[in-house]
Design a protein around this motif. Structure first.
Motif, PDB file in Angstrom:
ATOM      1  N   LEU A 127      -3.475   3.708  -2.008  1.00 50.22           N
ATOM      2  CA  LEU A 127      -3.597   3.054  -3.203  1.00 50.22           C
ATOM      3  C   LEU A 127      -2.872   1.709  -3.026  1.00 50.22           C
ATOM      4  N   VAL A 131      -0.342  -1.368  -4.500  1.00 47.17           N
ATOM      5  CA  VAL A 131       1.145  -1.110  -4.955  1.00 47.17           C
ATOM      6  C   VAL A 131       1.193  -2.777  -5.354  1.00 47.17           C
ATOM      7  N   ARG A 143       3.932  11.380  -2.177  1.00 53.55           N
ATOM      8  CA  ARG A 143       2.938  12.220  -2.901  1.00 53.55           C
ATOM      9  C   ARG A 143       2.945  11.680  -4.144  1.00 53.55           C
ATOM     10  N   ARG A 144       1.671  11.449  -4.538  1.00 48.70           N
ATOM     11  CA  ARG A 144       1.471  10.666  -6.146  1.00 48.70           C
ATOM     12  C   ARG A 144       1.884  11.903  -6.936  1.00 48.70           C
ATOM     13  N   LYS A 145       2.568  11.558  -7.972  1.00 47.94           N
ATOM     14  CA  LYS A 145       2.957  12.409  -9.077  1.00 47.94           C
ATOM     15  C   LYS A 145       1.936  12.709  -9.973  1.00 47.94           C
ATOM     16  N   ARG A 149       4.649   5.676   2.102  1.00 47.83           N
ATOM     17  CA  ARG A 149       4.272   6.888   2.043  1.00 47.83           C
ATOM     18  C   ARG A 149       4.733   7.970   0.898  1.00 47.83           C
ATOM     19  N   GLU A 188      -5.506   9.405   0.143  1.00 45.60           N
ATOM     20  CA  GLU A 188      -6.089   8.144  -0.678  1.00 45.60           C
ATOM     21  C   GLU A 188      -4.890   7.139  -0.314  1.00 45.60           C
ATOM     22  N   THR A 205      -3.496  13.675  -0.406  1.00 47.77           N
ATOM     23  CA  THR A 205      -5.012  13.412  -0.519  1.00 47.77           C
ATOM     24  C   THR A 205      -5.315  12.562   0.503  1.00 47.77           C
ATOM     25  N   HIS A 236       0.751  -1.243  -0.033  1.00 46.35           N
ATOM     26  CA  HIS A 236       0.045  -0.071   0.144  1.00 46.35           C
ATOM     27  C   HIS A 236       0.858   1.321   0.036  1.00 46.35           C
ATOM     28  N   PHE A 237       0.340   2.392  -0.661  1.00 47.13           N
ATOM     29  CA  PHE A 237       0.978   3.417  -0.778  1.00 47.13           C
ATOM     30  C   PHE A 237      -0.074   4.567  -0.340  1.00 47.13           C
ATOM     31  N   ASP A 256      -0.799   8.404  -0.264  1.00 49.73           N
ATOM     32  CA  ASP A 256      -0.711   9.795  -0.668  1.00 49.73           C
ATOM     33  C   ASP A 256      -0.878  10.750   0.425  1.00 49.73           C
TER      34      ASP A 256
END
Length: 136
Positions: free
Chosen positions: A106, A108, A134-136, A132, A104, A102, A96-97, A99
């Motif tokens: 996600l 992986v 930030r999503r690009k 942990r 959220e 946000t 899991h990631f 963001d």
């Protein structure tokens, strides 16, 4: 909503195949968790139920989620940044990631993360990774 949603008949079939009696409450909660939600907490499921399936108790929500976990349709996961556990419909091996911008969570694919452990004195049964950033 997630990319692919199951029909009521498909959800009912999955429940039966897993040995779970497909009551209206179980079908409704399964549909929400499997088709619409992303790593929801029991409280988020209850809020959805209040809007979509009136008079469902919190006990029913918890009992149904636990039944779905025991049947192998969901995984219950505790994350270090949250007080409440979340329910994950992806029961395959994955990481899991978070963001951090946000909030959220996600999934992986484990093929995208390299892990090496040389722990001869331990027998490893599972590896859980929580990333942990930030999503690009």
């Amino acid at each position: 909503m997630k990319n692919s949603c199951l029909s009521t008949a498909e959800i009912e079939s999955r429940l039966k195949t897993s040995g779970v009696q497909p009551t209206a409450q179980r079908i409704a909660i399964a549909r929400f968790v499997l088709c619409e939600a992303n790593h929801p907490t029991a409280e988020q499921v209850k809020a959805w139920a209040d809007d979509n399936f009136p008079k469902m108790s919190m006990a029913t929500v918890y009992n149904t989620l636990n039944t779905l976990v025991q049947a192998g349709l969901l995984k219950k996961i505790s994350f270090p940044h949250m007080k409440e556990a979340v329910y994950d419909d992806n029961v395959t091996e994955h990481f899991h990631f978070l963001d951090e911008r946000t909030g959220e969570i996600l999934d992986v694919n484990p093929d995208k993360v390299k892990v090496s452990a040389n722990l001869g004195e331990f027998q490893i049964s599972a590896i859980e990774i929580f990333l942990r950033g930030r999503r690009k």
